[in-house]
Design a protein around this motif. Structure first.
Motif, short mmCIF file in Angstrom:
data_model
loop_
_atom_site.label_atom_id
_atom_site.label_comp_id
_atom_site.label_asym_id
_atom_site.label_seq_id
_atom_site.Cartn_x
_atom_site.Cartn_y
_atom_site.Cartn_z
N THR A 258 1.17 -3.20 2.36
CA THR A 258 1.75 -1.92 1.97
C THR A 258 3.27 -2.07 2.00
OG1 THR A 258 -0.09 -0.65 2.86
CG2 THR A 258 1.97 0.53 2.49
N ASP B 88 0.18 -2.13 -2.23
CA ASP B 88 0.33 -0.68 -2.38
C ASP B 88 1.77 -0.32 -2.06
OD1 ASP B 88 -2.35 -0.39 -2.98
OD2 ASP B 88 -2.91 -0.13 -0.87
N PHE C 154 -0.96 3.39 8.28
CA PHE C 154 -1.47 2.14 7.73
C PHE C 154 -1.94 1.15 8.77
CE2 PHE C 154 1.91 3.58 4.66
CZ PHE C 154 1.02 4.10 3.73
#
Length: 300
Positions: A172, A225, A244
């Motif tokens: 991420t 992401d 996350f």
């Protein structure tokens, strides 16, 4: 991949976590590891070693508890002097790809003025530095990449990939968008509805810029992401941790905002103190390396 790495240890529980992570990263080849302990100039090296031909007993015990009897052992390095200087010198002499250290303890008085050993190493190192805080039972599975969209930031993620830290994991990427508009609203300089529209437009533009930035990196078949979060860099990273649940944060030490450089030594609690996960800090690609280094980490 990692050809060899330097583990700096002071025999604390923090260093034991770093040792466990080093063994995981060495992938069963413990002889890739150089285990460095720095002692004060006034201490006799012989007292620590026991016998001159043997490894320091405490280090030998740590390895024996983690390795099979016939498995290769890390190379033991004992140096005298300032830990900060000796860690950098040892990494330069060996040409290590990575320096691994335990997370910093609570600062003492002098450290509050000049920084902990880890912080000083991070500021001066020409190599990636991994600060270990969590247990190392497996390879990393979830990585949070903190980026300011600079070339140095992109190089940090590419370096993590070259070190083999991104294989088969979830990544991420987060970019902090510091919002000047809300401050203007608070000062009644612009209406709140106009501020919201302006911020939405800035956030959308930042999102497009971030996606273009990520697509331009040489990372192979990795899925990333992306998130744009309003706030300062350290606020953005802090807010992403519970969402996350990463076990590693990757960031560059310089760039547009100089994420790590701005934090180190400038606030009472910096990223390395309060982040509950491991942190890989990567210097820029053009950082000068000593001429006596045996080899250099592979470039992305």
């Amino acid at each position: 991949m990692i050809e060899q790495l330097l583990l700096a240890t002071d025999f604390t529980s923090r260093s034991e976590l770093a040792l466990d992570r080093a063994l995981v990263l060495a992938s069963g080849q413990a002889d890739k590891i150089g285990a460095l302990h720095v002692i004060d100039d006034t201490v006799s090296t012989a007292l620590l070693r026991g016998e001159e031909s043997a490894a320091p007993p405490i280090l030998a015990e740590l390895f024996d508890a983690r390795l099979e009897p016939d498995a290769p052992r890390p190379k033991i390095l004992i140096r005298k002097g300032d830990p900060f200087e000796e860690i950098l010198a040892a990494a330069d002499d060996r040409g290590d790809d990575l320096i691994i250290m335990g997370a910093p303890r609570r600062r003492r008085f002098l450290e509050s003025l000049r920084g902990t050993t880890l912080e000083r190493v991070l500021r001066a190192s020409s190599r990636p530095v991994l600060s270990v805080r969590g247990p190392a039972k497996t390879h990393y599975r979830r990585v949070l990449f903190a980026t300011d969209l600079s070339e140095a930031s992109g190089f940090a993620l590419q370096t993590a990939g070259c070190l083999g830290l991104l294989d088969g994991i979830h990544i991420t990427a987060v970019h902090a968008l510091w919002p000047p508009v809300p401050h203007m609203v608070a000062d009644r300089r612009i209406p709140s509805d106009l501020a919201q529209k302006q911020m939405a437009a800035e956030k959308a533009e930042a999102k497009r810029e971030m996606e273009g930035f990520l697509s331009g990196l040489t990372l192979g078949p990795l899925r990333i992401d992306s998130r744009v979060i309003e706030g300062t860099p350290h606020m953005a990273i802090r807010d992403c941790i519970p969402d996350f649940s990463p076990d590693l944060v990757v960031l560059g030490t310089r760039g547009r905002s100089g994420i790590l450089r701005l934090m180190l030594g400038s606030v009472a609690e910096d990223l390395l103190s309060w982040l509950p996960v491991d942190v890989l800090a990567v210097p820029p690609e053009d950082t000068a390396r000593p001429q006596n280094a045996k080899h250099h980490p592979r470039k992305p």
